[in-house]
Each structure stands twice: as C-alpha cells, then as structure tokens.
Design a protein around this motif. Structure first.
Motif, PDB file in Angstrom:
ATOM      1  N   ALA A 247      47.260  44.553  49.189  1.00  0.00           N
ATOM      2  CA  ALA A 247      46.502  43.315  49.067  1.00  0.00           C
ATOM      3  C   ALA A 247      45.191  43.682  48.399  1.00  0.00           C
ATOM      4  O   ALA A 247      44.753  44.840  48.452  1.00  0.00           O
ATOM      5  CB  ALA A 247      46.262  42.680  50.438  1.00  0.00           C
ATOM      6  N   HIS A 248      44.548  42.716  47.729  1.00  0.00           N
ATOM      7  CA  HIS A 248      43.318  43.069  47.012  1.00  0.00           C
ATOM      8  C   HIS A 248      42.305  41.929  47.034  1.00  0.00           C
ATOM      9  O   HIS A 248      42.628  40.768  47.273  1.00  0.00           O
ATOM     10  CB  HIS A 248      43.627  43.449  45.559  1.00  0.00           C
ATOM     11  CG  HIS A 248      43.866  42.287  44.645  1.00  0.00           C
ATOM     12  ND1 HIS A 248      43.366  42.198  43.373  1.00  0.00           N
ATOM     13  CD2 HIS A 248      44.554  41.132  44.833  1.00  0.00           C
ATOM     14  CE1 HIS A 248      43.726  41.071  42.812  1.00  0.00           C
ATOM     15  NE2 HIS A 248      44.461  40.409  43.664  1.00  0.00           N
ATOM     16  N   ILE A 249      41.077  42.321  46.797  1.00  0.00           N
ATOM     17  CA  ILE A 249      39.965  41.395  46.589  1.00  0.00           C
ATOM     18  C   ILE A 249      39.344  41.780  45.258  1.00  0.00           C
ATOM     19  O   ILE A 249      39.037  42.941  45.021  1.00  0.00           O
ATOM     20  CB  ILE A 249      38.922  41.502  47.718  1.00  0.00           C
ATOM     21  CG1 ILE A 249      39.527  41.057  49.047  1.00  0.00           C
ATOM     22  CG2 ILE A 249      37.677  40.672  47.383  1.00  0.00           C
ATOM     23  CD1 ILE A 249      38.628  41.324  50.245  1.00  0.00           C
ATOM     24  N   GLN A 250      39.184  40.809  44.381  1.00  0.00           N
ATOM     25  CA  GLN A 250      38.604  41.059  43.064  1.00  0.00           C
ATOM     26  C   GLN A 250      37.301  40.294  42.931  1.00  0.00           C
ATOM     27  O   GLN A 250      37.266  39.075  43.116  1.00  0.00           O
ATOM     28  CB  GLN A 250      39.575  40.632  41.961  1.00  0.00           C
ATOM     29  CG  GLN A 250      39.000  40.742  40.544  1.00  0.00           C
ATOM     30  CD  GLN A 250      39.995  40.331  39.488  1.00  0.00           C
ATOM     31  OE1 GLN A 250      41.145  40.769  39.495  1.00  0.00           O
ATOM     32  NE2 GLN A 250      39.571  39.468  38.578  1.00  0.00           N
ATOM     33  N   ILE A 251      36.234  41.005  42.625  1.00  0.00           N
ATOM     34  CA  ILE A 251      34.940  40.394  42.356  1.00  0.00           C
ATOM     35  C   ILE A 251      34.682  40.563  40.868  1.00  0.00           C
ATOM     36  O   ILE A 251      34.374  41.655  40.401  1.00  0.00           O
ATOM     37  CB  ILE A 251      33.808  41.055  43.175  1.00  0.00           C
ATOM     38  CG1 ILE A 251      34.210  41.167  44.652  1.00  0.00           C
ATOM     39  CG2 ILE A 251      32.513  40.279  42.989  1.00  0.00           C
ATOM     40  CD1 ILE A 251      34.453  39.850  45.337  1.00  0.00           C
ATOM     41  N   SER A 252      34.820  39.494  40.115  1.00  0.00           N
ATOM     42  CA  SER A 252      34.793  39.587  38.659  1.00  0.00           C
ATOM     43  C   SER A 252      33.371  39.624  38.121  1.00  0.00           C
ATOM     44  O   SER A 252      32.435  39.076  38.720  1.00  0.00           O
ATOM     45  CB  SER A 252      35.538  38.408  38.037  1.00  0.00           C
ATOM     46  OG  SER A 252      36.881  38.373  38.463  1.00  0.00           O
ATOM     47  N   THR A 253      33.225  40.271  36.974  1.00  0.00           N
ATOM     48  CA  THR A 253      31.988  40.204  36.209  1.00  0.00           C
ATOM     49  C   THR A 253      32.273  39.427  34.935  1.00  0.00           C
ATOM     50  O   THR A 253      33.366  39.544  34.368  1.00  0.00           O
ATOM     51  CB  THR A 253      31.476  41.612  35.846  1.00  0.00           C
ATOM     52  OG1 THR A 253      32.535  42.351  35.225  1.00  0.00           O
ATOM     53  CG2 THR A 253      31.014  42.355  37.085  1.00  0.00           C
TER      54      THR A 253
END
Length: 456
Positions: A192-198
């Motif tokens: 599972a993942h969490i992505q914090i985009s730039t």
C-alpha cells in the motif's frame, strides 16, 4: 451497491462515483456569476472549467456522497470534508481531461464495449444485468449515468493503451537481467502507498511543503492511525480513496529506487518518506509470498473450422460442420484429410488441423471447456465459437512444468507494466499541467497546487 459503485475497470485515475453526463460549456452558456440553471429552476454552480467542458456542483456532490456512503461503516477513515472534496474534484478533472484527449485523438467506445463492461460488473457482483440496473437505480443513480461512467473508464483505458503502445518495449536482455536479479527471486509483495506529489517545475519551497506533509503522514501512522486511513487523508494518488492499496506485485515491479527499501521491511512495517521524481512516497509492506512450481495440463488436438461468410450463412456453416462430424464419426473418414480439404483455419488446415500442444484456454474458452470434457481420440460435436463452427478431436493430454516459461512471460510483463506505469504517469502530469483548468470555488483549490488554474 457500494461495491458496484467502487468497482474500477482501470488500475488508476478512475472515478468512484457515478457522475451525470457531461455538461458542455458553450460560450453563450457561461453565466456571469459562475452559475447555471438546472431543470427544477434552482442554480447549479460551475465548480471547475476543464478546457471547453465544465464540472458542476451537483456532479461533485454526487461523487462525494457516493464515497461517504462507501465508508458509512467507518467514516473516521475519510479526510476532512474540504480535503475529500478537493481529492474527488481532482479525480473528476483528470478523468474529464483523459476523455477529452481521447476524443480529440478519435478514440471511440461502442455500445458493445459498454455492454460487455456492464456484464463484467454484474458478474463480479454475482448479479444479472437486470439486477444490476435495479441496484444502481435503487441507490439513487440513473443507469444511463452509470453506463456513461463505464464509457469514460473504457475510453481512458484505450487512451492509456495508445500512449504506452509505442513507448514501451522489452528486450530479451532486460528479461534475462531481471530473472537473474535478487529482487525477482524475492517473490511477490502486497503493498500500500501514500503519494505526496510535487507540482511539475516546482521549486525548493514546493519540495519542502511536500516533505513536511509526508512527515506529518508518517507521524500520524506512528501515532496509531491506520495506514489506509492515512492514505485517504494524505495521499495525492488516484487510488487514495481506496486506501492506497497497490495489490500483489513482484518486488521487481516496484521502481528500483524503492525496491531496496521494501526488501528490508517485515509485513506490517512502513518505509520512511522516499523521494521520487513525482514527489514523496510512503510504502507499507502488507504481506509477502513465494510462487510455487507451475504445473499445468496441456492438450494435443486438431480441428476443422467452418466459418460463415458472405456466401455461407451461419445456419449453413453449422450444417456443414455437423455433416463433417458425421463423416468422421459414423463414416470413419480421415480427420486430417477433411481438415486439409474443408477447414478455413489458415494456421492449422495444411497440417491436417493439428493444433499442437496447448494449455486449456489457449485457443479460447469455448475450445478449452470442450477439450477438458473429451477423452483421448474422441471427436466433439460441432462447437460454436467467435471464429465459427469447430469440430474438435482431442489426441492426448500431459502434465507440463511451465515454471520457466511462465517466469519469462511474467518477467517480460512486469518490465512492460513498470515502463507503462511510468510513461502514463508522466503523460497525465503533462496533460494536467498544460491543460486549461479553472477551479471557480476558492475553497476547492489545493493551497499547494500551483496549477489549480493553469493556462497552456
């Protein structure tokens, strides 16, 4: 209906709710105050302009409400209302842009495509199509709007295929290197993942903000927040509202920059915030498994194919196949000779209909079902397939260890999938950053998103 509305045809970038048909924005239809009249006389404001299309408040509300109902038994997993609204709006925008780009490229979806997709939804939910329609309408949605969502999802999938088709190639050398690598031998991982985009072209302050948000997510997880809930609350990825679940994949399918970090985890553990080309990522190892040997039953058979044509009706083709069956079984005529003389299958006719050795469904489900029921040397009654009517004779069966062959196939597919994911993610980022998107409601603008109102 929660599971039906949450059903996705695609791996990413799909809507969870069932929006109404698109409202096209015409120059004369732009109200001065950003509102437009709807059928009951009330005002339905425009929340976002997406190129020449619009997203209405009613569409956004409907999509949000569907997700709220999906999490009715565990509402604490949902982020604050303003964050949820921005997440859902971003997914609506991204889907709308994909559909527009696909239409511009001449990509179309037929009614047959939608019918098949609806049938798949019904089958996965163990329903008939009539039951599916009733369930959709019982939950307060129009079935026409549900079909429109399926159409959007299919057209986005076709766009994905067209984008990656010419960009993704896999060489034998890449397959060999992967098969020899420790990551491939490590087996499969459930992530599972969490992505914090730039943002594209973002500067140091954007990176610092994204890193701070990633650290906040890690702090929440360490403080006891369930990872899925943290993904819903913090992640920018299209699968955030699904808890960031990436499902099972081989460790070699994980981008190399992250694979080493995942390889050090035990099930249940989470990585630190990992910097990637699109932002920061937090990965959780849910579980691991090692695939066993792949022993499959293979069959040897031969066939005679009779196809309908402009001069042969389906009924005549069926009768011809039945006549051939009678000549083989009752009159003991030679199967191979009849195949050479009568079969319309160009790949097997010259070999007396010999299909070689194959796995059960290699020639399609209809043949696979029949071959499994036949005994060696037994001839089937004519079988109707998509290609036409087939008379089939099973010649033998055997157990084969296809582990090495399947591993090569899986390795090739894994490399292709990874390249395709990277290519399409880059494509979507470029699409979003170069398209005109005007979010009309200030509270729906992401404070960290410098492209909330971007003009190419």
């Amino acid at each position: 209906m929660k599971q039906i509305l949450a059903y996705s045809l695609l791996a990413a970038s799909l809507l969870v709710a069932v929006p109404p048909a698109h409202a096209q924005l015409m120059p004369s239809a732009q109200p001065a105050q950003g509102n437009m009249s709807v059928g009951n006389g009330s005002l339905d404001r425009i929340v976002a302009v997406v190129e020449e299309d619009v997203i209405l408040q009613s569409e956004l509300d409907e999509a949000i409400n569907a997700i709220v109902r999906q999490y009715a038994s565990n509402p604490g997993q949902l982020p604050p209302k303003d964050v949820l609204a921005r997440q859902v709006l971003d997914r609506l925008i991204l889907m709308r842009l994909q559909v527009q780009r696909a239409n511009d490229q001449g990509i179309r979806v037929s009614d047959q495509d939608i019918d098949q997709a609806a049938g798949n939804v019904a089958q996965q939910n163990k329903m008939s199509l009539d039951q599916l329609r009733a369930a959709v309408e019982q939950d307060g949605f129009s079935y026409a709007a549900f079909r429109q969502q399926l159409s959007d999802q299919i057209i986005a999938q076709k766009l994905h295929e067209s984008v990656v088709r010419d960009q993704v190639t896999v060489t034998d050398a890449e397959v060999n290197n992967l098969l020899a690598s420790p990551t491939y031998k490590a087996g499969e991982v459930h992530l599972a993942h969490i992505q914090i985009s730039t943002p594209t072209g973002g500067g140091a302050s954007d990176i610092a903000q994204a890193q701070a948000k990633a650290e906040e997510a890690i702090k929440a997880i360490k403080g006891g927040m369930d990872f899925n809930a943290a993904a819903i609350r913090f992640s920018d990825a299209p699968d955030a509202l699904d808890g960031g679940d990436l499902g099972w994949r081989r460790l070699d399918e994980v981008p190399p920059a992250f694979a080493d970090a995942v390889a050090t985890l035990k099930p249940g553990e989470t990585t630190a915030a990992l910097r990637g080309p699109t932002g920061f990522h937090i990965l959780k190892l849910v579980d691991t498994r090692q695939p066993g040997r792949q022993i499959v039953t293979e069959y040897h058979a031969r066939q005679i194919l009779i196809k309908p044509s402009e001069i042969v009706t389906p009924e005549q083709a069926e009768k011809k196949a039945q006549d051939l069956y009678t000549r083989i079984v009752d009159k003991k005529e030679d199967f191979a000779k009849l195949a050479k003389d009568e079969s319309k299958d160009t790949t097997t006719a010259n070999n007396g209909g010999d299909m070689g050795w194959f796995a059960k469904d290699a020639w399609g489900q209809a043949i696979g079902t029949q071959i499994d029921q036949l005994k060696d040397n037994e001839v089937s009654h004519p079988i109707q397939t998509d290609a036409g009517w087939i008379v089939l004779q099973r010649l033998g069966s055997r157990q084969s260890d296809l582990t090495d062959q399947l591993q090569r196939d899986q390795a090739r597919q894994a490399i292709g999938n990874r390249k395709a994911d990277e290519a399409y993610e880059n494509y979507l980022r470029e699409l979003r950053s170069t398209s005109f998107v005007d979010i009309r409601v200030p509270e729906l603008k992401d404070p960290d998103d410098k492209q909330a109102s971007a003009t190419p």
